[in-house]
Design an enzyme around this catalytic site. Structure first.
Site, PDB file in Angstrom:
ATOM      1  N   SER A  32       0.841  -1.183   0.000  1.00  0.00           N
ATOM      2  CA  SER A  32       0.000   0.000   0.000  1.00  0.00           C
ATOM      3  C   SER A  32       0.893   1.256   0.000  1.00  0.00           C
ATOM      4  CB  SER A  32      -0.955  -0.035   1.191  1.00  0.00           C
ATOM      5  OG  SER A  32      -1.947   0.948   1.083  1.00  0.00           O
TER       6      SER A  32
ATOM      7  N   ASP B  46      -8.664  -6.691  -4.798  1.00  0.00           N
ATOM      8  CA  ASP B  46      -8.429  -5.318  -4.331  1.00  0.00           C
ATOM      9  C   ASP B  46      -9.241  -4.336  -5.163  1.00  0.00           C
ATOM     10  OD1 ASP B  46      -7.402  -2.912  -3.380  1.00  0.00           O
ATOM     11  OD2 ASP B  46      -5.326  -3.607  -3.379  1.00  0.00           O
TER      12      ASP B  46
ATOM     13  N   HIS C 296      -7.961  -5.123  -0.373  1.00  0.00           N
ATOM     14  CA  HIS C 296      -6.681  -4.445  -0.226  1.00  0.00           C
ATOM     15  C   HIS C 296      -5.922  -4.914   1.016  1.00  0.00           C
ATOM     16  CE1 HIS C 296      -3.705  -1.342  -0.753  1.00  0.00           C
ATOM     17  NE2 HIS C 296      -3.957  -0.831   0.444  1.00  0.00           N
TER      18      HIS C 296
END
Length: 455
Positions: free
Chosen positions: A225, A404, A433
Site C-alpha cells: 500500500s 483489491d 486491499h
C-alpha cells in the site's frame, strides 16, 4: 560494534536487533526509547515507569451500544484485525542539517523513528528495508509479525531488517504533533506542518540508511500500500547506477544502493480513484465542527470526523464478498428489523473501528498523510512513469491482490511492465486491499522465493 554479527535485543520488542544502530544524533541517549500512544505517553528507561494523561479531552469512552469486544476477532463475528499494539517504540535519527523538501520548503530538525531486527554482516549489505502503510509504525512485529523471525520471510538469522516510521506520521517521526522548535516545547506544527511528498519521505530514509546506519547496500525494499509506493520510490531514487546513492561493488564498478524491490498493492502513481477515496475521508474531517475552518486545535481535535473517515477507509480496504460473508443482513436485536433503530452487525463493526482508531491516531496527521499518499507519482519531474523506471534494472516483484478494489490488479500489471526486470505475482483472497496484511502465508511465500532467487 557494528558489523560484528553480535545479536542484541531491542528494548520491549523481544526481537533481535543491533544496538549500535541507534543514531548518534539520538537526542535522548542510547538507553531511552519513547513509547507513545494517541491518548497516553509512556517513558521508558529500561522499563516502563509510568502512564501520564496527555489531555483529558483525548480520553474517549466507547459508545454504550457497541459492545466493542464483539468485533475484536474473527471468532467473535468481526473481521480479522491488521494491527497489534501500536506504539512509537524505536530509536531516533535526526537529520544533521535542514532538510529541503521537494517543493522547496525546509524542515528543521527532521527526525525518523526506526527499529531494527537481526544482525548486520561484515559487508553491511544483508539489509531488508520494510516500509509501512498509511497508519503503520516502525514496529514491524506489530503488523507483519508472522513474517518476522528465524527461518521466516524476514529471517532474523540471515538479514538485518530496518523499519522506519514515515516522515509526517505520529509514531515518533517528525509530523504535525512535533514541536516547531526542538528547543521550544510551547508550539506544535499542527496544520503548519509542511506538505511532504513520498519522494521526500524516501529521500530522508535513504540518508538515514547510508549516512547514519552506515549501510553499504540494501538487498531489498519491501512494502504494501503506502509502503509499496515507498518501495517504488526507493527504486527510482536508489535502484540505478546514476543515482547519487550509487555505490562501488567489489570490482570498483558502480552499483545500485538498492538491489531489489517488492512493491505490494500499489501502482506507479496515485490515480483519480485513489485520490477521490482519500478526499472523501478528508471531507469527513472537514465536516466536523471542531475542524474550525481549517484551524483545528491539537488539544481538542475533530475526532468525530476522523472516526467517520476511518470507517470509509475500512470499507475501501475490504470487498463486498468479505462484508457479506462476515455480516450479511444480520442484526444484533430482533426488533426493529429495519429503520434508524436497526442494529445492523456491519454498522456496529464500522462504529467500533472508528472508535478504536481514535486511540492511536490524530486527525491532522491523518489529513497530512493521505495528502502525502496523493503525491505518489514516480514520473513527476522524471519525464513520466516510463522514463522514470527505464533505467531501474534491479529485480522487482510487484505483488497484487485479485480482489483489491482500492488498488486494482491492473495497477500492478502496469507497474510490473514499467520495471525492465519486473515480474507480477498475485495474492488470491477475499480480503481485498488488506490482503497484503492478512494473507501473510501467501505474502511470505512470494517474498521468500523472490529473496532466494536474487542476490
Amino acid at each position: 560494534m557494528m558489523g560484528s554479527g553480535s545479536r542484541i535485543f531491542t528494548l520491549g520488542s523481544g526481537i533481535g536487533s543491533d544496538s549500535s544502530m541507534i543514531s548518534a544524533n539520538d537526542r535522548f541517549g542510547k538507553n531511552y526509547i519513547s513509547r507513545t500512544y494517541c491518548s497516553y505517553t509512556f517513558s521508558t528507561v529500561g522499563k516502563r515507569i509510568g502512564k501520564t494523561k496527555v489531555n483529558q479531552k483525548f480520553m474517549i469512552s466507547s459508545p454504550s451500544h457497541l459492545l466493542c469486544s464483539k468485533f475484536t476477532s474473527k471468532e467473535s463475528g468481526g473481521m480479522d484485525d491488521e494491527y497489534g499494539e501500536m506504539t512509537a517504540d524505536g530509536h531516533t535519527y535526526v537529520h544533521p542539517k535542514p532538510f529541503v523538501l521537494e517543493n522547496g520548503d525546509i524542515l528543521e530538525n527532521a527526525q525518523l523513528r526506526y527499529m531494527t531486527y537481526g544482525s548486520l554482516n561484515e559487508a553491511k549489505d544483508n539489509v531488508l528495508v520494510i516500509c509501512h502503510a498509511l497508519t503503520g509504525n516502525a514496529s514491524l512485529h506489530s503488523w507483519w509479525g508472522d513474517l518476522l523471525g528465524p527461518g521466516l520471510a524476514f529471517d532474523t538469522d540471515k538479514y538485518f531488517i530496518v523499519c522506519s516510521n514515515i516522515l509526517g506520521s505520529c509514531y515518533g517521526s517528525s509530523g504535525p504533533a512535533s514541536f516547531k522548535n526542538s528547543n521550544d516545547s510551547r508550539e506544535k506544527y499542527g496544520m503548519d506542518f509542511p506538505d511532504v511528498s513520498v519522494q521526500d519521505s524516501v529521500n530522508l530514509q535513504l540518508y538515514m540508511l547510508r549516512d547514519d546506519l552506515k549501510l553499504n547496500s540494501i538487498k531489498c525494499v519491501i512494502g504494501g500500500s503506502f509502503g509499496g509506493m515507498q518501495a517504488v520510490e526507493y527504486a527510482a531514487q536508489a535502484g540505478h547506477i546514476n543515482s547519487p546513492f550509487a555505490v562501488d561493488d567489489e570490482d570498483g564498478k558502480a552499483s545500485p544502493f538498492v538491489r531489489s524491490v517488492v512493491p505490494i498493492a500499489c501502482g506507479a502513481a496515485h490515480t483519480a480513484w485513489q485520490i477521490a477515496m482519500s478526499e472523501v475521508q478528508r471531507q469527513a474531517i472537514y465536516m466536523d465542527p471542531k475542524w474550525n475552518n481549517g484551524k483545528p486545535s491539537i488539544d481538542d481535535p475533530p475526532l468525530k470526523g476522523l472516526s467517520v473517515a476511518r470507517q470509509i477507509g475500512m470499507i475501501s480496504y475490504r470487498t463486498p464478498k468479505g462484508y457479506e460473508t462476515k455480516f450479511g443482513r444480520n442484526i444484533r436485536d430482533p426488533e426493529p428489523k429495519y429503520g434508524s433503530g436497526a442494529k445492523w452487525e456491519v454498522k456496529s463493526y464500522l462504529e467500533y473501528q472508528g472508535f478504536k482508531f481514535l486511540s492511536r491516531f490524530d486527525p491532522i496527521t491523518y489529513l497530512k498523510l493521505t495528502e502525502q499518499m496523493d503525491t505518489h507519482d514516480v514520473g513527476r519531474n522524471r519525464g513520466g512513469k516510463t522514463n522514470a523506471l527505464s533505467s531501474v534494472r534491479i529485480p522487482a516483484m510487484v505483488l497484487g491482490i485479485d480482489s483489491d478494489i482500492l488498488y486494482p490488479i491492473h495497477d500492478q500489471e502496469e507497474l510490473a511492465k514499467l520495471f525492465p526486470n519486473g515480474e507480477l505475482a498475485v495474492i488470491y483472497s477475499d480480503a481485498g486491499h488488506d490482503g497484503f496484511l492478512l494473507e501473510q502465508e501467501q505474502v511470505a511465500a512470494h517474498i521468500t522465493g523472490f529473496l532466494g532467487a536474487h542476490d
